[in-house]
Design a protein around this motif. Structure first.
Motif, PDB file in Angstrom:
ATOM      1  N   HIS A 217      38.672  -8.968 -38.955  1.00 48.38           N
ATOM      2  CA  HIS A 217      39.382  -8.171 -39.917  1.00 48.38           C
ATOM      3  C   HIS A 217      39.840  -9.259 -40.974  1.00 48.38           C
ATOM      4  N   VAL A 218      39.310  -8.953 -42.302  1.00 45.60           N
ATOM      5  CA  VAL A 218      39.833  -9.667 -43.346  1.00 45.60           C
ATOM      6  C   VAL A 218      40.800  -8.760 -44.051  1.00 45.60           C
ATOM      7  N   SER A 219      41.960  -9.387 -44.606  1.00 47.74           N
ATOM      8  CA  SER A 219      42.416  -8.527 -45.711  1.00 47.74           C
ATOM      9  C   SER A 219      44.024  -9.475 -46.021  1.00 47.74           C
ATOM     10  N   ARG A 220      44.489  -8.743 -46.990  1.00 43.21           N
ATOM     11  CA  ARG A 220      46.126  -9.471 -47.463  1.00 43.21           C
ATOM     12  C   ARG A 220      46.730  -9.062 -46.200  1.00 43.21           C
ATOM     13  N   TRP A 221      47.853  -9.648 -46.127  1.00 42.38           N
ATOM     14  CA  TRP A 221      48.977  -9.526 -45.010  1.00 42.38           C
ATOM     15  C   TRP A 221      49.756  -8.326 -45.614  1.00 42.38           C
TER      16      TRP A 221
ATOM     17  N   CYS B  34      44.433 -18.274 -42.063  1.00 48.46           N
ATOM     18  CA  CYS B  34      45.434 -18.375 -43.232  1.00 48.46           C
ATOM     19  C   CYS B  34      44.626 -19.332 -44.247  1.00 48.46           C
ATOM     20  N   ILE B  35      44.201 -18.489 -45.290  1.00 50.47           N
ATOM     21  CA  ILE B  35      43.108 -19.270 -46.372  1.00 50.47           C
ATOM     22  C   ILE B  35      44.041 -19.783 -47.594  1.00 50.47           C
ATOM     23  N   SER B  36      43.957 -21.181 -47.850  1.00 52.41           N
ATOM     24  CA  SER B  36      44.419 -21.218 -49.046  1.00 52.41           C
ATOM     25  C   SER B  36      43.802 -20.715 -50.434  1.00 52.41           C
ATOM     26  N   MET B  37      44.384 -20.194 -50.972  1.00 52.20           N
ATOM     27  CA  MET B  37      43.853 -19.423 -52.489  1.00 52.20           C
ATOM     28  C   MET B  37      43.707 -20.204 -53.534  1.00 52.20           C
ATOM     29  N   LYS B  38      44.175 -21.621 -53.377  1.00 56.05           N
ATOM     30  CA  LYS B  38      44.316 -22.438 -54.221  1.00 56.05           C
ATOM     31  C   LYS B  38      42.983 -22.875 -54.765  1.00 56.05           C
TER      32      LYS B  38
ATOM     33  N   ALA C 223      36.224 -22.706 -51.661  1.00 54.12           N
ATOM     34  CA  ALA C 223      36.650 -22.955 -50.231  1.00 54.12           C
ATOM     35  C   ALA C 223      37.094 -21.367 -49.519  1.00 54.12           C
ATOM     36  N   ASN C 224      37.884 -20.647 -50.232  1.00 53.26           N
ATOM     37  CA  ASN C 224      38.265 -19.178 -49.932  1.00 53.26           C
ATOM     38  C   ASN C 224      36.933 -18.574 -49.730  1.00 53.26           C
ATOM     39  N   ALA C 225      36.363 -18.507 -50.712  1.00 47.26           N
ATOM     40  CA  ALA C 225      34.970 -17.859 -50.574  1.00 47.26           C
ATOM     41  C   ALA C 225      33.979 -18.165 -49.577  1.00 47.26           C
TER      42      ALA C 225
ATOM     43  N   ILE D  89      34.677 -19.745 -46.598  1.00 51.46           N
ATOM     44  CA  ILE D  89      35.320 -19.465 -45.369  1.00 51.46           C
ATOM     45  C   ILE D  89      35.307 -17.956 -45.156  1.00 51.46           C
ATOM     46  N   VAL D  90      35.664 -17.018 -45.836  1.00 52.26           N
ATOM     47  CA  VAL D  90      35.444 -15.603 -45.731  1.00 52.26           C
ATOM     48  C   VAL D  90      34.325 -15.151 -45.418  1.00 52.26           C
ATOM     49  N   GLY D  91      33.158 -15.801 -46.410  1.00 54.04           N
ATOM     50  CA  GLY D  91      31.873 -15.120 -46.293  1.00 54.04           C
ATOM     51  C   GLY D  91      31.227 -15.779 -44.801  1.00 54.04           C
TER      52      GLY D  91
ATOM     53  N   LEU E 250      32.762 -16.421 -42.201  1.00 56.62           N
ATOM     54  CA  LEU E 250      33.416 -15.549 -40.994  1.00 56.62           C
ATOM     55  C   LEU E 250      32.686 -14.153 -41.099  1.00 56.62           C
ATOM     56  N   GLN E 251      32.418 -13.560 -42.272  1.00 60.75           N
ATOM     57  CA  GLN E 251      31.666 -12.212 -42.325  1.00 60.75           C
ATOM     58  C   GLN E 251      30.375 -12.278 -41.675  1.00 60.75           C
ATOM     59  N   GLN E 252      29.741 -13.313 -42.255  1.00 58.40           N
ATOM     60  CA  GLN E 252      28.117 -13.402 -41.800  1.00 58.40           C
ATOM     61  C   GLN E 252      28.040 -13.916 -40.273  1.00 58.40           C
TER      62      GLN E 252
ATOM     63  N   GLU F 171      46.222   3.253 -45.334  1.00 62.89           N
ATOM     64  CA  GLU F 171      45.681   3.862 -46.649  1.00 62.89           C
ATOM     65  C   GLU F 171      44.892   2.739 -47.283  1.00 62.89           C
ATOM     66  N   GLU F 172      43.683   3.341 -47.775  1.00 59.45           N
ATOM     67  CA  GLU F 172      42.926   2.490 -48.863  1.00 59.45           C
ATOM     68  C   GLU F 172      42.255   3.173 -49.681  1.00 59.45           C
ATOM     69  N   GLY F 173      42.276   2.797 -51.163  1.00 60.50           N
ATOM     70  CA  GLY F 173      42.011   3.443 -52.232  1.00 60.50           C
ATOM     71  C   GLY F 173      40.156   3.248 -52.106  1.00 60.50           C
TER      72      GLY F 173
ATOM     73  N   GLY G 209      38.102  -0.094 -49.594  1.00 59.21           N
ATOM     74  CA  GLY G 209      38.155  -1.459 -49.193  1.00 59.21           C
ATOM     75  C   GLY G 209      36.871  -2.434 -49.474  1.00 59.21           C
ATOM     76  N   LEU G 210      37.188  -3.384 -50.506  1.00 56.17           N
ATOM     77  CA  LEU G 210      36.099  -4.241 -50.857  1.00 56.17           C
ATOM     78  C   LEU G 210      35.508  -4.964 -49.584  1.00 56.17           C
ATOM     79  N   THR G 211      36.523  -5.231 -48.499  1.00 57.31           N
ATOM     80  CA  THR G 211      35.994  -6.051 -47.495  1.00 57.31           C
ATOM     81  C   THR G 211      34.839  -5.278 -46.779  1.00 57.31           C
ATOM     82  N   ALA G 212      35.182  -4.037 -46.793  1.00 61.19           N
ATOM     83  CA  ALA G 212      34.074  -3.066 -45.973  1.00 61.19           C
ATOM     84  C   ALA G 212      32.913  -3.141 -46.432  1.00 61.19           C
TER      85      ALA G 212
HETATM   86  N1  UDP Z   1      39.846 -11.821 -49.482  1.00 60.77           N
HETATM   87  C1  UDP Z   1      39.738 -13.127 -49.526  1.00 60.77           C
HETATM   88  N2  UDP Z   1      40.365 -13.940 -48.811  1.00 60.77           N
HETATM   89  C2  UDP Z   1      41.457 -13.458 -48.032  1.00 60.77           C
HETATM   90  C3  UDP Z   1      41.380 -12.113 -47.966  1.00 60.77           C
HETATM   91  C4  UDP Z   1      40.705 -11.407 -48.601  1.00 60.77           C
HETATM   92  O1  UDP Z   1      38.864 -13.545 -50.436  1.00 60.77           O
HETATM   93  O2  UDP Z   1      41.829 -14.316 -47.267  1.00 60.77           O
HETATM   94  C5  UDP Z   1      39.220 -11.047 -50.429  1.00 60.77           C
HETATM   95  C6  UDP Z   1      38.270 -10.163 -49.679  1.00 60.77           C
HETATM   96  O3  UDP Z   1      36.964 -10.616 -49.289  1.00 60.77           O
HETATM   97  C7  UDP Z   1      37.889  -8.855 -50.688  1.00 60.77           C
HETATM   98  C8  UDP Z   1      39.230  -8.697 -51.387  1.00 60.77           C
HETATM   99  O4  UDP Z   1      40.024 -10.149 -51.112  1.00 60.77           O
HETATM  100  O5  UDP Z   1      36.995  -9.269 -51.633  1.00 60.77           O
HETATM  101  C9  UDP Z   1      40.083  -7.702 -50.826  1.00 60.77           C
HETATM  102  O6  UDP Z   1      39.686  -6.475 -51.425  1.00 60.77           O
HETATM  103  P1  UDP Z   1      39.974  -5.122 -50.813  1.00 60.77           P
HETATM  104  O7  UDP Z   1      39.575  -4.082 -51.857  1.00 60.77           O
HETATM  105  O8  UDP Z   1      39.634  -5.109 -49.271  1.00 60.77           O
HETATM  106  O9  UDP Z   1      41.674  -5.008 -50.746  1.00 60.77           O
HETATM  107  P2  UDP Z   1      42.844  -5.359 -51.736  1.00 60.77           P
HETATM  108  O10 UDP Z   1      43.453  -6.678 -51.459  1.00 60.77           O
HETATM  109  O11 UDP Z   1      42.352  -5.202 -53.169  1.00 60.77           O
HETATM  110  O12 UDP Z   1      43.775  -4.203 -51.501  1.00 60.77           O
END
Ligand code: UDP
Length: 452
Positions: A254-258, A329-333, A337-339, A341-343, A345-347, A358-360, A362-365
């Motif tokens: 699962h990938v998302s903001r907290w 928890c991935i550093s956003m700095k 590196a963030n890309a 790690i996420v890439g 993990l997804q792969q 709720e989700e308008g 979901g880019l992660t999907a």
């Molecule tokens: N994302 C990321 N690192 C994280 C969590 C999320 O790069 O630790 C990226 C994720 O790969 C996606 C985007 O942030 O590209 C989240 O977009 P989404 O539309 O799923 O949710 P939003 O945060 O915009 O509500």
């Protein structure tokens, strides 16, 4: 052709012409037309963060593409230092999803004051030939105040979408609507998100770049480490697991903001049920929940609190379950590196879950669909539009979604081949309709409409 320099985003699409032939033809045709209308105007994208979240994910390659096509496009980040500014915008975000939030009125003056300062900054930066594309509510009022005294053509791109009308939601749209009079167009992700306004609305779904460091194919060992992740063994936290160890294991992702709306608690509950009920051979599938390091994300004041809630939920799991869970928890700095790690993990994921309340959109999907992964989502409105149950993934209805997700985890753990056809369809569909070049002609249309 001049713009097709080696290493450019466009050059990647051209190099893989077999996938993108028709889209490229349409892109070049529409770019020619757009050049007459847009000319040398400078298009300014303005949002509130460079890292984390869907908007920051989409802008870099969208902007690169347009620049390579000969347009002057720039990116400005409006990120006031005041904490209350983002407390207000987060509360507004929740209210737009019909979550009743206390304290919105108390925080409003901070938002307005920071926006006033932002308007003054815009006066300094934006030249008379500027065209504004304002993303989401954070920079909206700053832009509106600037536009009041300095009219420029402008689009408001709202990425938040909620398909129902309720008194709370209507009240927020009414508030935002007051600031939309200066805009010529609004862009939303789906027609169902339209609200009462005199400003014409265009629909452009979000899209991904197949060539971003997030979505590209990774080979060889991971170059990144995980500095701030949590795994659970006994009552004490274990040392941070290595990324390579996680990638080498079998895991659901699962990938998302907290964020409470992302339904992370539901994934944890589903996994708990899965491990407790699964056959011994399925036990080896772990759960990886990855999100931005909450300390790095200034625009999401709830992140830290919700992350701690997730840690607590995990510590309450039985030892048998929790030792298989990783909170990453991935550093956003460091964007790359963030890309990576996420890439990665997804792969390498065995299945990707998104059980948002709720989700308008979901880019992660979409990222997981693009990678041809088995994708399991909730029936949140945006996710249901991205995933067609049984065709490119699985959509789980409410209620009892945790039970259904646990069942699906079991199914994935023992019968992966069921998803092969869906995964193929998912990838093909993404190549045709979810890449950024497929959406750029729609952007030209909106920009041209705003200018005419
Ligand atoms: N994302 C990321 N690192 C994280 C969590 C999320 O790069 O630790 C990226 C994720 O790969 C996606 C985007 O942030 O590209 C989240 O977009 P989404 O539309 O799923 O949710 P939003 O945060 O915009 O509500």
């Amino acid at each position: 052709d001049e713009v097709l320099v080696e290493g450019s985003v466009l050059a990647h699409y051209v190099a893989e012409r077999n996938h993108y032939d028709e889209l490229l033809d349409e892109l070049f045709r529409s770019s020619g037309e757009a050049r007459h209308m847009i000319g040398s105007r400078c298009i300014w994208h303005i949002n509130s963060t460079a890292f984390g979240g869907g908007v920051a994910e989409m802008l870099p390659h969208h902007i690169c593409l347009l620049r390579e096509l000969g347009f002057d496009v720039r990116w400005l980040i409006f990120k006031p230092k005041e904490e209350q500014f983002f407390q207000f915008t987060k509360a507004l975000h929740n209210s737009l999803h019909d979550v009743n939030v206390a304290g919105l009125n108390d925080l409003l003056p901070h938002y307005l004051e920071a926006s006033q300062k932002g308007a003054a900054e815009l006066e300094r930066i934006i030249r008379p030939d500027g065209f504004l594309v304002i993303h989401d509510p954070q920079p909206l009022v700053a832009a509106a105040k600037f536009l009041e005294s300095h009219p420029h053509p402008a689009i408001w791109r709202c990425h938040i979408g909620y398909p129902k009308r309720t008194p709370t939601v209507d009240e927020i749209w009414e508030f935002l609507g007051e600031y939309l009079h200066q805009f010529q167009r609004i862009v939303l992700s789906a027609k169902e998100y339209a609200f009462d306004t005199d400003v014409p609305i265009d629909i452009i779904p979000p899209s991904i770049s197949p060539f971003s460091s997030k979505n590209r194919n990774y080979e060889g060992p991971a170059g990144q480490t995980l500095d701030h992740s949590v795994s659970f063994n006994s009552q004490e936290f274990e040392p941070t697991p290595s990324l390579q160890d996680i990638l080498g294991s079998r895991y659901f992702l699962h990938v998302s903001r907290w964020d409470g709306l992302k339904g992370i608690d539901r994934i944890i509950a589903a996994y708990d049920r899965f491990v407790k009920s699964a056959l011994a051979e399925a036990y080896d599938t772990r759960l990886v929940i990855a999100g931005p390091d909450p300390l790095d994300v200034a625009d999401d004041p709830e992140g830290r609190e919700y992350f701690e809630k997730c840690v607590l939920l995990c510590t309450q799991l039985s030892k048998e379950v929790r030792r298989r869970v990783y909170l990453v928890c991935i550093s956003m700095k460091d964007h790359d590196a963030n890309a990576e790690i996420v890439g990665r993990l997804q792969q390498n994921a065995h299945g990707v879950f998104a059980l948002s309340r709720e989700e308008g959109f979901g880019l992660t999907a979409t990222e997981a669909l693009f990678r041809g992964k088995p994708v399991v989502v909730s029936s949140a409105f945006g996710l249901k539009r991205q995933v067609v149950n049984g065709l490119n993934g699985v959509v789980l209805d409410e209620p009892d979604i945790e039970d259904k997700a646990a069942e699906m985890m079991h199914h994935l753990a023992v019968g992966y081949s069921d998803f092969e056809e869906m995964a193929r369809t998912a990838r093909e569909h993404c190549l045709r309709s979810s890449t950024q070049i497929s959406q750029i002609p729609k952007w030209y249309h909106s920009i041209q409409s705003a200018l005419s």
